[in-house]
Write an enzyme that holds these catalytic residues in place. Structure first.
Site, PDB file in Angstrom:
ATOM      1  N   ASP A 291      -0.010   4.868   9.758  1.00 54.12           N
ATOM      2  CA  ASP A 291       0.291   4.012   8.612  1.00 54.12           C
ATOM      3  C   ASP A 291       0.880   2.674   9.062  1.00 54.12           C
ATOM      4  OD1 ASP A 291       0.811   3.671   5.705  1.00 54.12           O
ATOM      5  OD2 ASP A 291       2.894   3.628   6.374  1.00 54.12           O
ATOM      6  N   GLU A 333      -4.403   2.255  10.118  1.00 53.33           N
ATOM      7  CA  GLU A 333      -4.395   1.549   8.830  1.00 53.33           C
ATOM      8  C   GLU A 333      -4.047   0.089   9.103  1.00 53.33           C
ATOM      9  OE1 GLU A 333      -2.396   0.682   4.609  1.00 53.33           O
ATOM     10  OE2 GLU A 333      -1.207   1.231   6.336  1.00 53.33           O
TER      11      GLU A 333
HETATM   12  C1  GLC Z   1       0.771   1.710   3.815  1.00 53.75           C
HETATM   13  C2  GLC Z   1       0.471   2.610   2.639  1.00 53.75           C
HETATM   14  C3  GLC Z   1       1.175   2.109   1.432  1.00 53.75           C
HETATM   15  C4  GLC Z   1       2.663   2.042   1.713  1.00 53.75           C
HETATM   16  C5  GLC Z   1       2.950   1.248   2.995  1.00 53.75           C
HETATM   17  C6  GLC Z   1       4.363   1.430   3.448  1.00 53.75           C
HETATM   18  O1  GLC Z   1       0.258   0.448   3.644  1.00 53.75           O
HETATM   19  O2  GLC Z   1      -0.918   2.695   2.432  1.00 53.75           O
HETATM   20  O3  GLC Z   1       0.913   2.910   0.317  1.00 53.75           O
HETATM   21  O4  GLC Z   1       3.310   1.427   0.642  1.00 53.75           O
HETATM   22  O5  GLC Z   1       2.141   1.672   4.055  1.00 53.75           O
HETATM   23  O6  GLC Z   1       4.544   2.637   4.114  1.00 53.75           O
END
Ligand code: GLC
Length: 668
Positions: A291, A333
């Site tokens: 993430d 991500e």
């Molecule tokens: C990522 C997740 C999102 C979250 C962020 C902080 O971007 O997809 O939903 O708010 O991380 O952890």
């Protein structure tokens, strides 16, 4: 070396000779154990030099490196036999996840099925959806009301009580593996919850724990950071630091104030987070979604995004997983522009992530829906198609997050579309205010300073299903379930609103057909397969009301799901429409990621043409993004072709693609 994993020699010694005692022990242990150790050493040996070099470059700390190696070996020893054999098999078939049989679905466990056991009891449904990869949205311990949808983890080794236990997780991954379903989870490594034990101790002033975060006793350094670091949540969580009155310190909080950024300059943080990663991998997780990875390294006077140390860390993670659990994939991500995303694949020799989100393509897809002009999308697909085939993208239409309008504004400007006004148009369009729009949804983090805003809504609502449902007098969003059930065009007998529903369904299916045609792994957002619309009830929950992303995080509607085989319903039409495409994709090898993929100029702005070729099989996909029938004449018309869905033969000169329609054509 001992085989039970508890009496370990330092990992740095793995390259050295065994002691006499170890040799005797090894001889006593069964063959599998000995083979396993040999294999582990081979894997470690393959990476040892680079791994040590990178670690020392970043941390210059030999004893912490030795500790990490020790723990890695322990996690390997503790890894269950069935996971180890899956590792072996995947090592032998390195392209296992690049095949056309892959189809993902992401969901929140509570919304989908209540808890982990509920998910297990719904595996039949998942299989009915042709899905063989499930992404379980964050399920680790978190504080209700301060959880950011689970992205504020307070314990990396504990499942949220309402969702189950670690045993339930292992039971679920086991059940999934028996059906050849892969399981993905989030590894939220940029920050912890302020309720994590480290954070609580840091707040109490324990220096050891303060050094795991970014603490400042005055606003001087935070102020310097603020000059160069952009904001993630400008409206819902402005600024990048939070003042803690009880601790008398500022703490860095890039996301929400209760999400404290971890300090990866501290090797203790890196090591401990890697132990958490391996602990979770050993619970049977196949795909780890890293993430918010671009954010994990901070440096004054920079944007604190995508710094080179981030890549060192991801590369080390890749090596750690290849040594301990090589069957596990890393999904990064990286919600950034293409030139920032692609480096996270690393190089072919020194890979980082196995998979990344195809985020620009996703945003450009919705731009195309709003403009009926495929030119930017064609250009974007050409960029993706020109990348090495080893790079696997995760394709999607919607996910749990908002859509940030990260488009190629340089190209749009040449067409007279300026960034700010175009974003405004897209947001107006998808709220249903501008253009010939049938979409419904809400803004997200509208920033009054920059004029920037992102967008929330489900695929179905953005395609017009919500609006068409409410126009049939069924009472709007709250009761759109009813609207959806009565929304079949045939039943409504050709009147205007039935036509609107029919169109919305066509658009929805066409978008999926186009997404399935791309190389990579398509991932459905749960509920999209039955056309679930926006859920406005989040506004009644004070813990959610400020975050409009909950608009598209509604509960799975199982009464709708009962209608999937009733083709007079919206859910049935969509489900069956998608199902046909999914099965076709699984059958035809030409959809595998190693096929050639390209786009073809159609001469018609609203029509996209994509080609694929593998082992003598050529297919063309034609996708009409407009609400009018369009005729195109393809220069590549080397027909005849066969319609892969109907089996009918089709000449390509000329070919009419119905409003919001598409063709999958295979060369005879
Ligand atoms: C990522 C997740 C999102 C979250 C962020 C902080 O971007 O997809 O939903 O708010 O991380 O952890």
């Amino acid at each position: 070396m001992s085989g039970n994993g508890h009496n370990l020699t330092p990992g740095v010694r793995m390259m050295e000779e065994e002691t006499e005692l170890e040799r005797v022990e090894n001889m006593k242990s069964d063959k599998q154990g000995t083979d396993g150790q040999k294999r582990y050493r081979e894997r470690f040996g393959r990476h040892a030099d680079e791994f040590r070099w990178l670690y020392m470059e970043l941390y210059d700390n030999g004893s912490m490196f030795a500790e990490l190696c020790d723990h890695m070996e322990r996690f390997y020893a503790e890894r269950k036999a069935d996971l180890k054999s899956a590792d072996l098999e995947r090592e032998a078939h390195k392209d296992w996840y690049k095949q056309n049989h892959m189809l993902g679905m992401m969901f929140y466990i509570d919304n989908f099925a209540g808890n982990m056991q509920g998910v297990k009891s719904r595996l039949d449904y998942i299989e009915k959806c042709n899905v063989n990869y499930i992404h379980l949205m964050p399920f680790l311990d978190t504080t209700e009301g301060r959880s950011d949808g689970g992205y504020a983890v307070s314990d990396f080794r504990k499942v949220q009580e309402k969702l189950g236990t670690m045993e339930d997780l292992e039971d679920l991954t086991d059940a999934c593996h028996k059906r050849e379903i892969y399981v993905c989870m989030d590894f939220v490594m940029n920050h912890t919850s302020e309720d994590h034990e480290w954070a609580r101790r840091a707040r109490r002033g324990e220096g050891e724990y303060m050094s795991r975060y970014f603490f400042y006793d005055s606003d001087e350094i935070p102020g310097q950071y603020e000059k160069t670091v952009p904001q993630v949540f400008p409206t819902t969580a402005p600024g990048n630091f939070t003042w803690l009155p009880d601790a008398g310190h500022y703490v860095m909080t890039t996301f929400y104030p209760y999400q404290w950024d971890l300090n990866y300059r501290n090797p203790r943080v890196f090591n401990e987070m890697m132990y958490n990663f391996l602990y979770l991998a050993n619970r049977g997780i196949d795909i780890i979604r890293i993430d918010a990875v671009p954010y994990i390294w901070k440096e004054l006077h920079t944007s604190c995004r995508n710094l080179k140390q981030v890549h060192t860390i991801v590369r080390m993670m890749r090596m750690i997983s290849e040594i301990v659990c090589p069957g596990v994939l890393l999904l990064g991500e990286v919600v950034m522009e293409p030139e920032k995303v692609v480096p996270y694949f690393g190089t072919v020799e020194k890979p980082e992530c196995h998979m990344l989100y195809n985020v620009t393509t996703m945003a450009t897809t919705w731009h195309t829906v709003a403009t009926r002009d495929v030119r930017l999308l064609k250009k974007q697909l050409d960029i993706v198609n020109s990348l090495p085939k080893e790079y696997i993208f995760l394709n999607y239409l919607r996910c749990h997050d908002d859509i940030g309008w990260g488009l190629d504004y340089g190209t749009l400007l040449a067409e007279g579309m300026e960034e700010r006004s175009h974003k405004q148009y897209l947001n107006d369009y998808f709220q249903g205010y501008a253009g010939a729009s049938n979409s419904r949804g809400e803004l997200y983090n509208a920033d009054p300073v920059t004029g920037d805003a992102r967008f929330c809504g489900t695929t179905a609502s953005m395609c017009g299903i919500e609006k068409a449902g409410s126009e049939q007098g069924t009472g709007g969003a709250e009761r759109a379930g009813d609207g959806q059930e009565t929304g079949g065009a045939e039943r409504a007998g050709g009147n205007q609103t039935a036509g609107a529903m029919e169109k919305a369904i066509r658009l929805d299916i066409m978008l999926h057909a186009y997404m399935f045609m791309q190389s990579g792994i398509p991932v459905l957002y749960s509920g999209d397969e039955i056309g679930q619309i926006n859920d406005y009830t989040y506004k009644e929950d004070p813990g959610k009301a400020a975050d409009s992303r909950y608009l598209h995080r509604g509960r799975m509607d199982w009464t709708l799901a009962e209608k999937i085989w009733d083709s007079s319903t919206v859910a049935g039409k969509l489900f069956q429409g998608l199902s046909q495409l999914e099965q076709l994709r699984k059958r035809e090898k030409v959809f595998a990621s190693n096929a050639d993929a390209w786009t073809v100029e159609t001469g018609e702005r609203a029509v996209l043409c994509m080609g694929r070729y593998l082992e003598g099989v050529k297919v063309l996909g034609l996708f009409n993004f407009s609400e009018y029938d369009k005729e195109v004449v393809l220069s590549q018309a080397d027909g005849p072709y066969v319609d892969m869905l109907s089996g009918e033969e089709r000449e390509l000169i000329p070919i009419v693609i119905p409003a919001y329609g598409f063709y999958y054509l295979k060369k005879k």
